[in-house]
Write a protein that holds these residues in place. Structure first.
Motif, PDB file in Angstrom:
ATOM      1  N   ILE A   1       0.901  -1.172  -0.003  1.00 44.49           N
ATOM      2  CA  ILE A   1       0.022  -0.044  -0.224  1.00 44.49           C
ATOM      3  C   ILE A   1       0.909   1.247  -0.187  1.00 44.49           C
ATOM      4  CG2 ILE A   1      -1.570   1.336   1.163  1.00 44.49           C
ATOM      5  CD1 ILE A   1      -2.647  -1.480   2.358  1.00 44.49           C
ATOM      6  N   PRO A   2       0.435   2.219  -0.921  1.00 52.81           N
ATOM      7  CA  PRO A   2       1.433   3.500  -0.865  1.00 52.81           C
ATOM      8  C   PRO A   2       1.701   4.219   0.475  1.00 52.81           C
ATOM      9  CG  PRO A   2       0.094   3.499  -2.596  1.00 52.81           C
ATOM     10  CD  PRO A   2      -0.368   2.368  -1.887  1.00 52.81           C
ATOM     11  N   LEU A   3       2.787   4.590   0.797  1.00 54.19           N
ATOM     12  CA  LEU A   3       3.289   5.287   1.997  1.00 54.19           C
ATOM     13  C   LEU A   3       3.288   4.025   3.328  1.00 54.19           C
ATOM     14  CD1 LEU A   3       1.196   8.602   2.071  1.00 54.19           C
ATOM     15  CD2 LEU A   3       3.510   8.210   1.308  1.00 54.19           C
ATOM     16  N   LEU A   4       3.250   2.982   3.092  1.00 54.48           N
ATOM     17  CA  LEU A   4       3.296   1.815   3.879  1.00 54.48           C
ATOM     18  C   LEU A   4       4.614   1.074   3.566  1.00 54.48           C
ATOM     19  CD1 LEU A   4      -0.023   0.800   4.938  1.00 54.48           C
ATOM     20  CD2 LEU A   4       1.330   2.377   6.291  1.00 54.48           C
ATOM     21  N   GLY A   5       5.447   1.611   2.744  1.00 58.39           N
ATOM     22  CA  GLY A   5       6.588   0.734   2.323  1.00 58.39           C
ATOM     23  C   GLY A   5       7.329   0.520   3.361  1.00 58.39           C
ATOM     24  N   TRP A   6       7.419   1.295   4.419  1.00 59.05           N
ATOM     25  CA  TRP A   6       8.596   1.251   5.685  1.00 59.05           C
ATOM     26  C   TRP A   6       8.224   0.060   6.238  1.00 59.05           C
ATOM     27  CZ3 TRP A   6       5.911   0.475  10.050  1.00 59.05           C
ATOM     28  CH2 TRP A   6       4.604   0.870  10.030  1.00 59.05           C
ATOM     29  N   LEU A   7       7.066  -0.518   6.055  1.00 62.93           N
ATOM     30  CA  LEU A   7       6.661  -2.055   6.777  1.00 62.93           C
ATOM     31  C   LEU A   7       7.818  -3.017   6.229  1.00 62.93           C
ATOM     32  CD1 LEU A   7       4.985  -3.116   8.865  1.00 62.93           C
ATOM     33  CD2 LEU A   7       3.215  -3.431   7.051  1.00 62.93           C
ATOM     34  N   ASN A   8       8.012  -2.826   4.948  1.00 62.97           N
ATOM     35  CA  ASN A   8       9.037  -3.999   4.231  1.00 62.97           C
ATOM     36  C   ASN A   8      10.343  -3.819   5.328  1.00 62.97           C
ATOM     37  OD1 ASN A   8       7.502  -4.995   2.449  1.00 62.97           O
ATOM     38  ND2 ASN A   8       7.761  -3.283   1.303  1.00 62.97           N
TER      39      ASN A   8
END
Length: 73
Positions: free
Chosen positions: A22-29
């Motif tokens: 989901i855009p802007l939740l890439g930090w979760l990776n």
């Protein structure tokens, strides 16, 4: 037993990776890659290769997603 644990870790990483797309939740990776490495280690202790291969594929997908998003997005 380690293979089942590795597959369970892989399923957790899969769910978190899907949320990370989901855009802007890439930090979760950034969180899912170390968890996936733990799954790879558990899979390496097992005689079966299914859990290890699942986690390797998921870590590679997370790394590509981070590369494309510039590390944060």
């Amino acid at each position: 037993m380690f293979n089942i644990a590795s597959i369970l870790v892989g399923l957790l990483v899969l769910v978190l990776t899907l949320v990370g797309f989901i855009p802007l939740l890439g930090w979760l990776n950034w969180l899912t890659i170390p968890i996936g490495i733990v799954g790879i280690a558990l899979g390496a202790l097992s005689s079966s290769k299914a859990g290890r291969n699942l986690n390797i594929i998921l870590v590679i997908i997370c790394a590509i997603r981070l590369f494309v998003g510039g590390g944060l997005l």
